[in-house]
Structures are given as C-alpha cells and as structure tokens.
Design a protein around this motif. Structure first.
Motif, PDB file in Angstrom:
ATOM      1  N   LEU A 135       0.830  -1.208   0.000  1.00 46.70           N
ATOM      2  CA  LEU A 135       0.000   0.000   0.000  1.00 46.70           C
ATOM      3  C   LEU A 135       0.863   1.257   0.000  1.00 46.70           C
ATOM      4  O   LEU A 135       0.573   2.229  -0.711  1.00 46.70           O
ATOM      5  CB  LEU A 135      -0.935  -0.014   1.209  1.00 46.70           C
ATOM      6  CG  LEU A 135      -2.039  -1.081   1.194  1.00 46.70           C
ATOM      7  CD1 LEU A 135      -2.780  -1.104   2.532  1.00 46.70           C
ATOM      8  CD2 LEU A 135      -3.030  -0.831   0.058  1.00 46.70           C
ATOM      9  N   ASP A 136       1.942   1.248   0.790  1.00 47.78           N
ATOM     10  CA  ASP A 136       2.857   2.399   0.805  1.00 47.78           C
ATOM     11  C   ASP A 136       3.534   2.562  -0.543  1.00 47.78           C
ATOM     12  O   ASP A 136       3.767   3.696  -1.005  1.00 47.78           O
ATOM     13  CB  ASP A 136       3.910   2.216   1.896  1.00 47.78           C
ATOM     14  CG  ASP A 136       3.341   2.391   3.300  1.00 47.78           C
ATOM     15  OD1 ASP A 136       2.251   2.999   3.423  1.00 47.78           O
ATOM     16  OD2 ASP A 136       3.964   1.917   4.266  1.00 47.78           O
TER      17      ASP A 136
ATOM     18  N   LYS B  88       1.171   4.307  -2.887  1.00 49.75           N
ATOM     19  CA  LYS B  88       1.048   5.732  -2.576  1.00 49.75           C
ATOM     20  C   LYS B  88       2.278   6.526  -3.009  1.00 49.75           C
ATOM     21  O   LYS B  88       2.171   7.684  -3.407  1.00 49.75           O
ATOM     22  CB  LYS B  88       0.819   5.907  -1.066  1.00 49.75           C
ATOM     23  CG  LYS B  88      -0.506   5.363  -0.562  1.00 49.75           C
ATOM     24  CD  LYS B  88      -0.595   5.463   0.946  1.00 49.75           C
ATOM     25  CE  LYS B  88      -1.877   4.828   1.468  1.00 49.75           C
ATOM     26  NZ  LYS B  88      -1.941   4.855   2.964  1.00 49.75           N
TER      27      LYS B  88
ATOM     28  N   ALA C  84      -6.920   0.521  -3.304  1.00 50.43           N
ATOM     29  CA  ALA C  84      -5.883   1.555  -3.370  1.00 50.43           C
ATOM     30  C   ALA C  84      -5.439   1.793  -4.815  1.00 50.43           C
ATOM     31  O   ALA C  84      -5.160   2.934  -5.213  1.00 50.43           O
ATOM     32  CB  ALA C  84      -4.691   1.141  -2.512  1.00 50.43           C
TER      33      ALA C  84
ATOM     34  N   ALA D 279      -5.731   5.310  -7.002  1.00 55.64           N
ATOM     35  CA  ALA D 279      -4.551   5.909  -7.623  1.00 55.64           C
ATOM     36  C   ALA D 279      -4.721   6.087  -9.134  1.00 55.64           C
ATOM     37  O   ALA D 279      -3.845   6.662  -9.792  1.00 55.64           O
ATOM     38  CB  ALA D 279      -3.323   5.037  -7.347  1.00 55.64           C
TER      39      ALA D 279
END
Length: 356
Positions: A43-44, A47, A75, A79
């Motif tokens: 997930l990081d 991002k 996610a 994005a």
C-alpha cells in the motif's frame, strides 16, 4: 581512488533515479503479492510511486485471479484517474469473474457510469445472477459515493415500517429492556438490545479547556462518554424504526437510587433520551453534560432526537417517530443526572437507511 569514489557516487545516483522513476503496473502488484510482501508495504508502494494501472473490467478480473487482496485493489483504483466508463456488461463480467461485491460497488463509486436499466436490462442482469444489491447501486450510482462518506447509508429503497402491526402482548418480550420491532420478517420479530455499560467519561477538549481558562470559566466545558468501535453491534435497517420499552412490574426502586438495574427504577420513556453519537477515528462519543462558571447541566445530550411514545400498559410502551430518522449511530441513554456519577448504561445501535 577519487575517480573510483566518483564512479560509485554516480552509479548510486543513477540507481536511485531509476527507482524514483519506476512506474508500477498491475504486474508489479501481482509480483509483490506472490512474493508475500506485507500488505502495508505494498500500500505504501502504491502511494509513493508513479503508476499506470489497468483498472478495466479485464484488469480487475486478472487481479482477482491473482488473489490480490481487495484492500490493495481499492488503493489501485484510487490511484487511477479517470477510470473507464462502466456499462451493464462490465457489471455482469465483473461478477462472473469473481470480483467481490465490495470492489464492484467501489468501482461504481469511482467511475463514470452509463447503465441501461429498462425492464429487459434488469431481467438480463437477473439472468446473469447479478445480486439485487448491486442492481440497486446501479440504479442510484451516486448512492455509493454517499455511502463512502456515511457508512450507514445504503442503496435502494427500504419498505416502509407498517403502522398497522398489532401491538404484541407483554408476555411476548420476557425480561425488561428495549426491543426493536423487526418488520421485514414474515412475522414481526422483537430483538432485544444488549446494554453497554461505560464509565469512560471525558471532560472538555484541549481547545475547550484553553478557552475556558482564558475566559475565566464563562465558555465552559462539556462532559462526554466514549463508546468503543465506530459502530454498534446492533444493526437496524429502517427509515422510521419502532421500539418497545418493557419495564419491571414489581419492586420498583426509588428513582434517585437507580443505578445498574435501570429497568427496576424508571417509570416511562420520559426517563430516557435518544442521542446521536459523534463518530471519530477513536470510536463514538456522546455529550452527557456541560459546566461553566455560571451553569451546570447534566442529564442532557447534544444530538438528542425527539421521539413519541404510547402507553400500552403499566409496564409496556411503544416508541415511534413521526418523521424519518437519519442514518447514523444512536443510543438510548438513561437521562437522569444524579446517576452520572456511577456507570452509565447505554443501549446503542447502528441505524442504516437512505436518509441523511
């Protein structure tokens, strides 16, 4: 030596630049998942990186087949902007491809849509075994967006709560307590609330405390009680719910001595207040009092919701509403200030419907 050091620095900079310029795609995520990289790390990565994800119907089905978790797919959709326009066939293909209802709903939420929902089209969706709940979201696609802001909002119309249901006999309920009238079953069912006892009282926020000190106590502070979790375990789907309050018929205590056994002391629904809880990242909270240099109030609550009641017998009352009640988190609170020094008994519930 200096030349070697310069070369090493250049190679390092090139490596970092290459990493910084990496554009991740569906295959990147599938590779990370198959390598069992931690979900939070993926997930990081989403991002922090530039991305070029394929969020088409086929792309989502490919991610599903690769066992990419829904949280990561969500996610990836967030994005990716804009997402492809959705049509009926996309919903049919997504559901047939095993994509979860939650992801399909969010896909509708994040996308532009061009659905056809004539009688024949709805029959075609039914034939394709698309669940009714998804068809309801397709009918009002912006409802999914509202639901993301208020998790208690649901798509599709709820049948109205009948006003002609017969009043049940007192013996139907058993022990004292609060009961919700579940009307969507073949025969009405009466579901008893499980009380939540709490004494986690907080007085004033940091801002309130500073303002109160600056004004010499004129602005005052509020007392709040916190409830764990962002939603109650008791979930009700109803635009205009009906409740029954059942009281003890014998050995009633003096009202001033009521603490734990609430229903052994109260006399009517007038001794309760229905409050709407405020939801935050830490859970739910309700205001139970306010104090300033000049006033001290307890036994009231910000967010109180008016209700009506009808006395059926000395121990049975029907509680109802004259207007639809907004979706949200609620609780019946024993509204007697003298009891706030002891633990509070709260009957909380999540109300889900179409009314904001």
């Amino acid at each position: 030596m200096f030349r070697s050091f310069t070369l090493l620095v250049c190679l390092t900079l090139v490596t970092f630049q290459a990493l910084a310029q990496e554009v991740i795609n569906n295959q990147s995520i599938i590779t990370l998942v198959r390598a069992k990289v931690a979900r939070d790390l993926i997930l990081d990565k989403i991002k922090a990186s530039a991305s070029r994800f394929n969020m088409s119907t086929n792309g989502l089905i490919e991610l599903k087949q690769a066992a990419v978790p829904d949280q990561i797919v969500d996610a990836m959709m967030l994005a990716s902007s804009p997402l492809p326009t959705l049509r009926n066939q996309d919903i049919i293909d997504l559901y047939a491809g095993g994509v979860s209802r939650d992801i399909i709903t969010k896909k509708i939420q994040y996308s532009e849509t061009s659905f056809n929902l004539s009688t024949d089209d709805i029959i075609a969706l039914k034939t394709a075994k698309v669940p009714d709940q998804l068809v309801k979201v397709m009918m009002v696609p912006k409802r999914a967006q509202q639901q993301s802001m208020n998790p208690n909002l649901i798509a599709g119309a709820l049948p109205p709560h009948p006003e002609t249901l017969p009043v049940p006999a007192r013996i139907r309920f058993g022990e004292p307590g609060i009961y919700y009238e579940e009307y969507k079953t073949p025969k009405p069912q009466y579901v008893q609330f499980e009380p939540t006892t709490t004494n986690q009282t907080k007085t004033g926020s940091v801002g309130e405390s500073v303002a109160n000190q600056y004004t010499g106590g004129i602005t005052g502070t509020t007392s709040r009680v916190g409830l764990a979790n962002k939603s109650a375990n008791m979930v009700i789907e109803d635009n205009r719910p009906v409740f029954y309050l059942v009281f003890s018929g014998v050995n009633r205590k003096d009202m001033n001595n009521v603490a734990e056994s609430v229903f052994d002391g109260v006399a009517s629904p007038n001794d309760f207040v229905l409050i709407r809880a405020k939801v935050s990242g830490r859970g739910r909270e309700v205001v139970i009092g306010r104090e300033s240099a000049y006033t001290s109030e307890s036994g009231f609550s910000a967010g109180a919701v008016p209700f009506r009641f009808k006395k059926i017998s000395n121990t049975l009352y029907k509680v109802y509403f004259e207007q639809d009640v907004a979706a949200g988190e609620y609780a019946f609170l024993y509204n007697k200030g003298s009891e706030f020094t002891s633990s509070l008994k709260i009957y909380d519930f999540s109300l889900r419907n179409n009314t904001k």
